[in-house]
Design a protein around this motif. Structure first.
Motif, PDB file in Angstrom:
ATOM      1  N   PHE A   4       0.798  -1.227   0.000  1.00  0.00           N
ATOM      2  CA  PHE A   4       0.000   0.000   0.000  1.00  0.00           C
ATOM      3  C   PHE A   4       0.829   1.274   0.000  1.00  0.00           C
ATOM      4  O   PHE A   4       0.270   2.400   0.023  1.00  0.00           O
ATOM      5  CB  PHE A   4      -0.976  -0.024   1.196  1.00  0.00           C
ATOM      6  CG  PHE A   4      -0.346   0.208   2.543  1.00  0.00           C
ATOM      7  CD1 PHE A   4       0.033  -0.847   3.324  1.00  0.00           C
ATOM      8  CD2 PHE A   4      -0.178   1.494   3.027  1.00  0.00           C
ATOM      9  CE1 PHE A   4       0.559  -0.624   4.555  1.00  0.00           C
ATOM     10  CE2 PHE A   4       0.360   1.708   4.264  1.00  0.00           C
ATOM     11  CZ  PHE A   4       0.725   0.629   5.027  1.00  0.00           C
ATOM     12  N   LEU A   5       2.206   0.978   0.063  1.00  0.00           N
ATOM     13  CA  LEU A   5       3.006   2.199   0.023  1.00  0.00           C
ATOM     14  C   LEU A   5       2.797   2.840  -1.330  1.00  0.00           C
ATOM     15  O   LEU A   5       2.909   2.345  -2.335  1.00  0.00           O
ATOM     16  CB  LEU A   5       4.465   1.855   0.280  1.00  0.00           C
ATOM     17  CG  LEU A   5       5.400   3.036   0.333  1.00  0.00           C
ATOM     18  CD1 LEU A   5       5.061   3.920   1.487  1.00  0.00           C
ATOM     19  CD2 LEU A   5       6.819   2.605   0.382  1.00  0.00           C
ATOM     20  N   GLU A 171      12.623   1.776  -0.408  1.00  0.00           N
ATOM     21  CA  GLU A 171      13.441   2.925  -0.814  1.00  0.00           C
ATOM     22  C   GLU A 171      12.570   3.895  -1.600  1.00  0.00           C
ATOM     23  O   GLU A 171      11.864   3.487  -2.530  1.00  0.00           O
ATOM     24  CB  GLU A 171      14.611   2.460  -1.673  1.00  0.00           C
ATOM     25  CG  GLU A 171      15.552   3.557  -2.113  1.00  0.00           C
ATOM     26  CD  GLU A 171      16.684   3.023  -2.960  1.00  0.00           C
ATOM     27  OE1 GLU A 171      16.674   3.238  -4.191  1.00  0.00           O
ATOM     28  OE2 GLU A 171      17.579   2.363  -2.384  1.00  0.00           O
ATOM     29  N   LEU A 172      12.606   5.171  -1.233  1.00  0.00           N
ATOM     30  CA  LEU A 172      11.777   6.184  -1.878  1.00  0.00           C
ATOM     31  C   LEU A 172      12.602   6.999  -2.866  1.00  0.00           C
ATOM     32  O   LEU A 172      13.728   7.400  -2.573  1.00  0.00           O
ATOM     33  CB  LEU A 172      11.163   7.110  -0.832  1.00  0.00           C
ATOM     34  CG  LEU A 172      10.347   6.450   0.283  1.00  0.00           C
ATOM     35  CD1 LEU A 172       9.850   7.508   1.263  1.00  0.00           C
ATOM     36  CD2 LEU A 172       9.175   5.659  -0.294  1.00  0.00           C
ATOM     37  N   SER A 173      12.004   7.257  -4.029  1.00  0.00           N
ATOM     38  CA  SER A 173      12.631   8.103  -5.056  1.00  0.00           C
ATOM     39  C   SER A 173      11.594   9.118  -5.515  1.00  0.00           C
ATOM     40  O   SER A 173      10.808   8.843  -6.426  1.00  0.00           O
ATOM     41  CB  SER A 173      13.113   7.258  -6.240  1.00  0.00           C
ATOM     42  OG  SER A 173      14.071   6.296  -5.837  1.00  0.00           O
ATOM     43  N   PRO A 174      11.546  10.289  -4.853  1.00  0.00           N
ATOM     44  CA  PRO A 174      10.507  11.275  -5.158  1.00  0.00           C
ATOM     45  C   PRO A 174      10.496  11.689  -6.624  1.00  0.00           C
ATOM     46  O   PRO A 174      11.541  11.940  -7.228  1.00  0.00           O
ATOM     47  CB  PRO A 174      10.869  12.460  -4.252  1.00  0.00           C
ATOM     48  CG  PRO A 174      11.622  11.841  -3.114  1.00  0.00           C
ATOM     49  CD  PRO A 174      12.411  10.734  -3.741  1.00  0.00           C
ATOM     50  N   ILE A 175       9.287  11.725  -7.188  1.00  0.00           N
ATOM     51  CA  ILE A 175       9.070  12.218  -8.547  1.00  0.00           C
ATOM     52  C   ILE A 175       8.851  13.724  -8.510  1.00  0.00           C
ATOM     53  O   ILE A 175       9.292  14.459  -9.375  1.00  0.00           O
ATOM     54  CB  ILE A 175       7.854  11.513  -9.177  1.00  0.00           C
ATOM     55  CG1 ILE A 175       8.094  10.001  -9.237  1.00  0.00           C
ATOM     56  CG2 ILE A 175       7.545  12.082 -10.557  1.00  0.00           C
ATOM     57  CD1 ILE A 175       6.869   9.210  -9.641  1.00  0.00           C
ATOM     58  N   VAL A 181       8.308   7.189  -6.166  1.00  0.00           N
ATOM     59  CA  VAL A 181       8.431   5.778  -6.500  1.00  0.00           C
ATOM     60  C   VAL A 181       8.783   5.028  -5.214  1.00  0.00           C
ATOM     61  O   VAL A 181       9.567   5.512  -4.388  1.00  0.00           O
ATOM     62  CB  VAL A 181       9.537   5.553  -7.550  1.00  0.00           C
ATOM     63  CG1 VAL A 181       9.796   4.068  -7.753  1.00  0.00           C
ATOM     64  CG2 VAL A 181       9.153   6.213  -8.868  1.00  0.00           C
ATOM     65  N   ALA A 182       8.170   3.875  -5.025  1.00  0.00           N
ATOM     66  CA  ALA A 182       8.426   3.053  -3.845  1.00  0.00           C
ATOM     67  C   ALA A 182       9.044   1.734  -4.311  1.00  0.00           C
ATOM     68  O   ALA A 182       8.368   0.890  -4.896  1.00  0.00           O
ATOM     69  CB  ALA A 182       7.127   2.799  -3.083  1.00  0.00           C
ATOM     70  N   ASP A 183      10.315   1.581  -4.058  1.00  0.00           N
ATOM     71  CA  ASP A 183      11.049   0.385  -4.477  1.00  0.00           C
ATOM     72  C   ASP A 183      11.200  -0.545  -3.270  1.00  0.00           C
ATOM     73  O   ASP A 183      11.975  -0.282  -2.353  1.00  0.00           O
ATOM     74  CB  ASP A 183      12.420   0.811  -5.013  1.00  0.00           C
ATOM     75  CG  ASP A 183      13.188  -0.338  -5.644  1.00  0.00           C
ATOM     76  OD1 ASP A 183      12.649  -1.465  -5.658  1.00  0.00           O
ATOM     77  OD2 ASP A 183      14.316  -0.108  -6.114  1.00  0.00           O
ATOM     78  N   PHE A 200       9.106  -5.629  -7.705  1.00  0.00           N
ATOM     79  CA  PHE A 200       8.243  -5.092  -6.655  1.00  0.00           C
ATOM     80  C   PHE A 200       8.494  -3.589  -6.500  1.00  0.00           C
ATOM     81  O   PHE A 200       9.220  -3.146  -5.605  1.00  0.00           O
ATOM     82  CB  PHE A 200       8.485  -5.816  -5.330  1.00  0.00           C
ATOM     83  CG  PHE A 200       7.768  -7.136  -5.225  1.00  0.00           C
ATOM     84  CD1 PHE A 200       7.750  -8.017  -6.299  1.00  0.00           C
ATOM     85  CD2 PHE A 200       7.111  -7.509  -4.076  1.00  0.00           C
ATOM     86  CE1 PHE A 200       7.091  -9.237  -6.223  1.00  0.00           C
ATOM     87  CE2 PHE A 200       6.441  -8.718  -3.984  1.00  0.00           C
ATOM     88  CZ  PHE A 200       6.437  -9.581  -5.075  1.00  0.00           C
ATOM     89  N   VAL A 201       7.883  -2.826  -7.397  1.00  0.00           N
ATOM     90  CA  VAL A 201       8.020  -1.372  -7.404  1.00  0.00           C
ATOM     91  C   VAL A 201       6.636  -0.760  -7.568  1.00  0.00           C
ATOM     92  O   VAL A 201       5.835  -1.224  -8.380  1.00  0.00           O
ATOM     93  CB  VAL A 201       8.930  -0.892  -8.549  1.00  0.00           C
ATOM     94  CG1 VAL A 201       9.040   0.629  -8.551  1.00  0.00           C
ATOM     95  CG2 VAL A 201      10.315  -1.512  -8.420  1.00  0.00           C
ATOM     96  N   GLY A 202       6.333   0.250  -6.788  1.00  0.00           N
ATOM     97  CA  GLY A 202       5.048   0.944  -6.883  1.00  0.00           C
ATOM     98  C   GLY A 202       5.244   2.445  -6.776  1.00  0.00           C
ATOM     99  O   GLY A 202       6.369   2.947  -6.850  1.00  0.00           O
ATOM    100  N   GLU A 203       4.150   3.148  -6.603  1.00  0.00           N
ATOM    101  CA  GLU A 203       4.198   4.594  -6.408  1.00  0.00           C
ATOM    102  C   GLU A 203       3.238   4.986  -5.292  1.00  0.00           C
ATOM    103  O   GLU A 203       2.242   4.307  -5.054  1.00  0.00           O
ATOM    104  CB  GLU A 203       3.824   5.351  -7.685  1.00  0.00           C
ATOM    105  CG  GLU A 203       4.871   5.255  -8.775  1.00  0.00           C
ATOM    106  CD  GLU A 203       4.561   6.146  -9.961  1.00  0.00           C
ATOM    107  OE1 GLU A 203       3.607   6.955  -9.881  1.00  0.00           O
ATOM    108  OE2 GLU A 203       5.272   6.035 -10.977  1.00  0.00           O
TER     109      GLU A 203
END
Length: 228
Positions: A4-5, A171-175, A181-183, A200-203
């Motif tokens: 759910f992240l 790991e978070l990678s802000p857009i 992005v939530a890795d 397994f990558v989401g947003e």
């Protein structure tokens, strides 16, 4: 698995006559008492009270909406037992509160309240709720740390007679200032840990946050209501 992240109001008033008209014996608006009232005085008795009144109304409306959302979340057991009518009602309340978001760019704003532990009060994600599978026992917690661009989801799952802690580091990678992005990196199931698959990558889109409540949207269309 935990998945759910998952503007500024530009008011441009052009008073060209006050600057382009040739000099006359008549005082310009900026020189006259009327002009001073127009450019300064009137904004004090009229503009400021209007802004204060709006701010008070917004705060009152936020409180009302949050109370309705959390009451409905409790009634539906985090969304696990929601009916179609309750789901529709929650969607409407959720969207109304989003429009009153007091925090700009929660992921990059140094004054943001987004960091720390958040407990999941409602979601439309059946998999996160464990619907039809192993029940979740107690709170489902998400921790966000924008200083390290990391997150962690934790819960306890009941497998038969055993209650097993389960978590995943992210790991978070802000857009941008509110979407990231939530890795998913590593799962922990009781004493056993293992790396998450690369796929397994989401947003996660943080659409509302204050001292008490956070609203988020996942990339699969699910909504999330979390509280401190």
């Amino acid at each position: 698995m935990l998945s759910f992240l998952v503007a500024a109001l530009c008011l441009c008033s052009q008073h060209t006559e006050a600057f382009s008209s040739p000099p006359t014996t008549t005082a310009s608006p900026l020189q006259s008492s009327t002009g001073l009232n127009l450019f300064f005085g009137d904004y004090l008795p009229l503009g400021i009270p209007v802004l204060v009144a709006k701010d008070k109304w917004d705060n009152s409306r936020r409180t009302q909406l949050k109370e309705q959302i959390l009451s409905l979340a409790s009634d539906t057991k985090r969304g696990l037992t929601k009916s179609d009518e309750q789901a529709e009602e929650m969607q409407g309340l959720f969207e109304q509160l989003e429009k009153l978001n007091p925090t700009v760019n929660p992921l990059t704003n140094k004054f943001s309240k987004v960091n720390g532990d958040w407990s999941l009060d409602y979601t439309t994600s059946d998999s996160i709720l464990g619907k039809g599978g192993f029940p979740r026992i107690g709170p489902i917690v998400q921790n966000i740390d924008t200083t390290t661009l990391s997150a962690k989801n934790s819960e306890i799952v009941r497998y038969g007679i055993f209650d097993v802690p389960r978590s995943i580091s992210v790991e978070l990678s802000p857009i941008n200032g509110r979407r990231t992005v939530a890795d998913f990196k590593r799962f922990q199931l009781g004493p056993v840990g293992f790396d998450a698959p690369d796929s397994f990558v989401g947003e996660l889109d943080i659409t509302y946050v204050d001292d008490e409540v956070r609203l988020s949207r996942g990339d699969k269309g699910n909504i999330f209501v979390l509280t401190r």
